[in-house]
Design an enzyme around this catalytic site. Structure first.
Site, PDB file in Angstrom:
ATOM      1  N   ARG A  47       0.875  -1.174   0.000  1.00  0.00           N
ATOM      2  CA  ARG A  47       0.000   0.000   0.000  1.00  0.00           C
ATOM      3  C   ARG A  47       0.909   1.220   0.000  1.00  0.00           C
ATOM      4  NH1 ARG A  47       2.745   1.654   3.564  1.00  0.00           N
ATOM      5  NH2 ARG A  47       1.337   3.430   3.668  1.00  0.00           N
ATOM      6  N   GLY A  48       0.283   2.360  -0.239  1.00  0.00           N
ATOM      7  CA  GLY A  48       1.065   3.592  -0.381  1.00  0.00           C
ATOM      8  C   GLY A  48       1.152   3.959  -1.847  1.00  0.00           C
ATOM      9  N   ALA A  49       0.797   5.182  -2.208  1.00  0.00           N
ATOM     10  CA  ALA A  49       0.634   5.541  -3.614  1.00  0.00           C
ATOM     11  C   ALA A  49       1.804   5.140  -4.516  1.00  0.00           C
ATOM     12  CB  ALA A  49       0.334   7.031  -3.720  1.00  0.00           C
ATOM     13  N   ARG A  91      -7.811  -0.113  -6.523  1.00  0.00           N
ATOM     14  CA  ARG A  91      -7.957   0.924  -5.483  1.00  0.00           C
ATOM     15  C   ARG A  91      -8.139   2.258  -6.207  1.00  0.00           C
ATOM     16  NH1 ARG A  91      -4.137   1.167  -0.394  1.00  0.00           N
ATOM     17  NH2 ARG A  91      -5.983   2.168   0.489  1.00  0.00           N
ATOM     18  N   GLN A 200      -1.142   2.083  10.110  1.00  0.00           N
ATOM     19  CA  GLN A 200       0.090   2.169   9.324  1.00  0.00           C
ATOM     20  C   GLN A 200       1.193   2.909  10.089  1.00  0.00           C
ATOM     21  OE1 GLN A 200      -2.981   2.793   8.129  1.00  0.00           O
ATOM     22  NE2 GLN A 200      -3.163   2.452   5.928  1.00  0.00           N
ATOM     23  N   ASP A 241      -1.753  10.762  -1.678  1.00  0.00           N
ATOM     24  CA  ASP A 241      -2.186   9.760  -2.653  1.00  0.00           C
ATOM     25  C   ASP A 241      -2.619  10.385  -3.957  1.00  0.00           C
ATOM     26  OD1 ASP A 241      -2.736   8.646   0.242  1.00  0.00           O
ATOM     27  OD2 ASP A 241      -2.430   6.940  -1.110  1.00  0.00           O
ATOM     28  N   ASN A 251      -5.126  12.346   1.178  1.00  0.00           N
ATOM     29  CA  ASN A 251      -4.204  11.528   1.941  1.00  0.00           C
ATOM     30  C   ASN A 251      -4.992  10.742   2.981  1.00  0.00           C
ATOM     31  OD1 ASN A 251      -1.342  10.802   2.284  1.00  0.00           O
ATOM     32  ND2 ASN A 251      -1.578  11.693   4.327  1.00  0.00           N
ATOM     33  N   LYS A 252      -4.287   9.894   3.732  1.00  0.00           N
ATOM     34  CA  LYS A 252      -4.931   9.033   4.711  1.00  0.00           C
ATOM     35  C   LYS A 252      -5.912   9.792   5.602  1.00  0.00           C
ATOM     36  CE  LYS A 252      -4.708   5.639   4.820  1.00  0.00           C
ATOM     37  NZ  LYS A 252      -5.624   4.807   4.044  1.00  0.00           N
TER      38      LYS A 252
HETATM   39  C1  LIG Z   1       3.771   7.865   0.004  1.00  0.00           C
HETATM   40  S1  LIG Z   1       2.078   7.836  -0.218  1.00  0.00           S
HETATM   41  C2  LIG Z   1       1.573   6.949   1.198  1.00  0.00           C
HETATM   42  C3  LIG Z   1       0.135   7.203   1.473  1.00  0.00           C
HETATM   43  O1  LIG Z   1      -0.648   6.028   1.208  1.00  0.00           O
HETATM   44  C4  LIG Z   1      -1.321   5.685   2.409  1.00  0.00           C
HETATM   45  O2  LIG Z   1      -2.585   5.117   2.193  1.00  0.00           O
HETATM   46  P1  LIG Z   1      -2.724   3.496   2.205  1.00  0.00           P
HETATM   47  O3  LIG Z   1      -1.862   3.001   3.329  1.00  0.00           O
HETATM   48  O4  LIG Z   1      -4.207   3.273   2.428  1.00  0.00           O
HETATM   49  O5  LIG Z   1      -2.261   3.046   0.846  1.00  0.00           O
HETATM   50  C5  LIG Z   1      -1.439   6.992   3.141  1.00  0.00           C
HETATM   51  O6  LIG Z   1      -2.419   7.838   2.581  1.00  0.00           O
HETATM   52  C6  LIG Z   1      -0.057   7.535   2.916  1.00  0.00           C
HETATM   53  O7  LIG Z   1       0.125   8.884   3.191  1.00  0.00           O
END
Ligand SMILES: CSC[C@H]1O[C@H](OP(=O)(O)O)[C@H](O)[C@@H]1O
Length: 350
Positions: A47-49, A91, A200, A241, A251-252
């Site tokens: 996960r993570g953009a 996603r 996270q 994101d 973002n989250k």
């Molecule tokens: C470097 S972008 C990471 C970004 O992605 C996370 O979301 P997820 O864990 O649901 O993919 C979160 O928004 C982070 O800031």
């Protein structure tokens, strides 16, 4: 500083660290089709953009390898489309997923008769990951220079979620700023928000930073305002994101809350993200799709129920922070202070 194998190519397969099991176990899973990689992204193995973008690029490459095993398709686009459609839709918020897939389609469209397309696609996926690591290192240095410094005490930086090596090709956006500051000798302490419901921050950011010997304190999300009101936070640095063309930031979930609190307490609020996370086709934050995830992420943790039976649940995984609450957008092409549509557009010139 660590570079983690978030999503890599290994023995002809896509290999990803199963982030659902961190910090207790380091387990790697391997994938041989776009649909399987889509499951891994949807289930948050990765996960993570930017990490999702890298995983999608390798998912595209492994799909081409799978299809070529029975002889090269006469029509590559037609053969690839079903699997890539599943990958593209796994996603909705992180634009790096669509950005990476569109870039891989460009390789398909540019292919000439006789080209070894699977090899060309794999090379492009490697380039996407390598460029992300380089971008994050440059962005990190750009962001580190923005952090306030004090002669007699550390700079305390609050983070949210995980925007580290585990969310990127391997170095980190927000945590790339932290890493670069530490590498530059800046005196940094981190307050990591646990980031409910998926934790996270507690599971991934705390693990990454402890692995890299960065002074890190874990707090629950509802402690942020209290710590800011007592002058215990000098800056907030988050990832993103999707950045809309006007500078609004998805973002989250909980990021918007932090931005409002930071404004209230005159604390600089930095958003770190590569140009691949800026969506120039998205006019503003109202047009960013916000993923709603399963209720179980809120009512359970690792199978253990923590909420009342039959309770209704909301679980938006992201929120949108308006551009006017962003002190600066930190990118590999430079720092955009008080981001506006016009300033962001200039990032893409020359
Ligand atoms: C470097 S972008 C990471 C970004 O992605 C996370 O979301 P997820 O864990 O649901 O993919 C979160 O928004 C982070 O800031």
């Amino acid at each position: 500083m660590s570079i983690f194998d978030t999503a890599v190519w290994h023995d002809g397969r896509v290999r990803m660290m199963d982030q659902r099991l961190l910090p207790d176990q380091e387990v790697y899973l391997e994938y041989e089709s776009a649909a399987a990689v889509a499951d891994g992204i949807r289930d948050m193995v990765v996960r993570g953009a930017p990490a999702i973008g890298c995983a999608a690029a390798y998912g595209f490459a492994v799909e081409a390898k799978r299809l070529a095993a029975d002889g090269n398709p006469s029509d590559w686009r037609a053969a690839l489309e079903p699997g890539i459609k599943i990958l593209r839709e796994c996603r909705p918020t992180a634009v790096n997923l669509m950005w990476a897939i569109d870039r891989m389609w460009g390789v398909v469209d540019a292919a000439q008769p006789g080209d070894d397309l699977p090899a060309k696609l794999l090379a492009e996926a490697h380039a996407i990951r390598d460029e992300d690591i380089d971008s994050c290192k440059t962005m990190g240095r750009n962001g580190a220079a923005q952090l306030p410094q004090f002669p007699d005490r550390p700079t305390v930086v609050m983070t949210h979620c995980n925007a580290g090596a585990l969310a990127t090709g391997g170095y980190g956006t927000a945590l790339g700023v932290i890493r670069a500051a530490v590498e530059a000798g800046q005196n940094i302490q981190v307050i990591a928000n646990e980031t409910r419901p998926y934790l996270q921050g507690a599971r991934l950011t705390a693990w990454e930073l402890i692995e890299d010997n960065v002074d890190t304190t874990l707090v629950t999300d509802n402690m942020a305002g209290h710590l800011m009101s007592r002058g215990e936070v000098d800056a907030v640095v988050v990832g993103t994101d999707r950045v809309a063309a006007n500078g609004d930031v998805a973002n989250k979930i909980g990021t918007y809350t932090l931005a409002v609190l930071a404004k209230r307490h005159n604390i600089p609020f930095f958003v770190a993200g590569p140009l691949s996370t800026i969506d120039r086709n998205c006019p503003d934050g109202a047009h960013i799709p916000i993923e709603e995830r399963d209720a179980e992420e809120v009512t359970h943790f690792r199978g253990q129920r923590t909420a009342a039976l039959k309770v209704k649940v909301r679980n938006p995984a992201f929120d949108v922070t308006p551009a006017e609450l962003v002190t600066a957008l930190v990118t590999e092409k430079g720092v955009v202070t008080a981001p506006t549509r016009e300033k962001i557009a200039k990032l893409f010139e020359s």
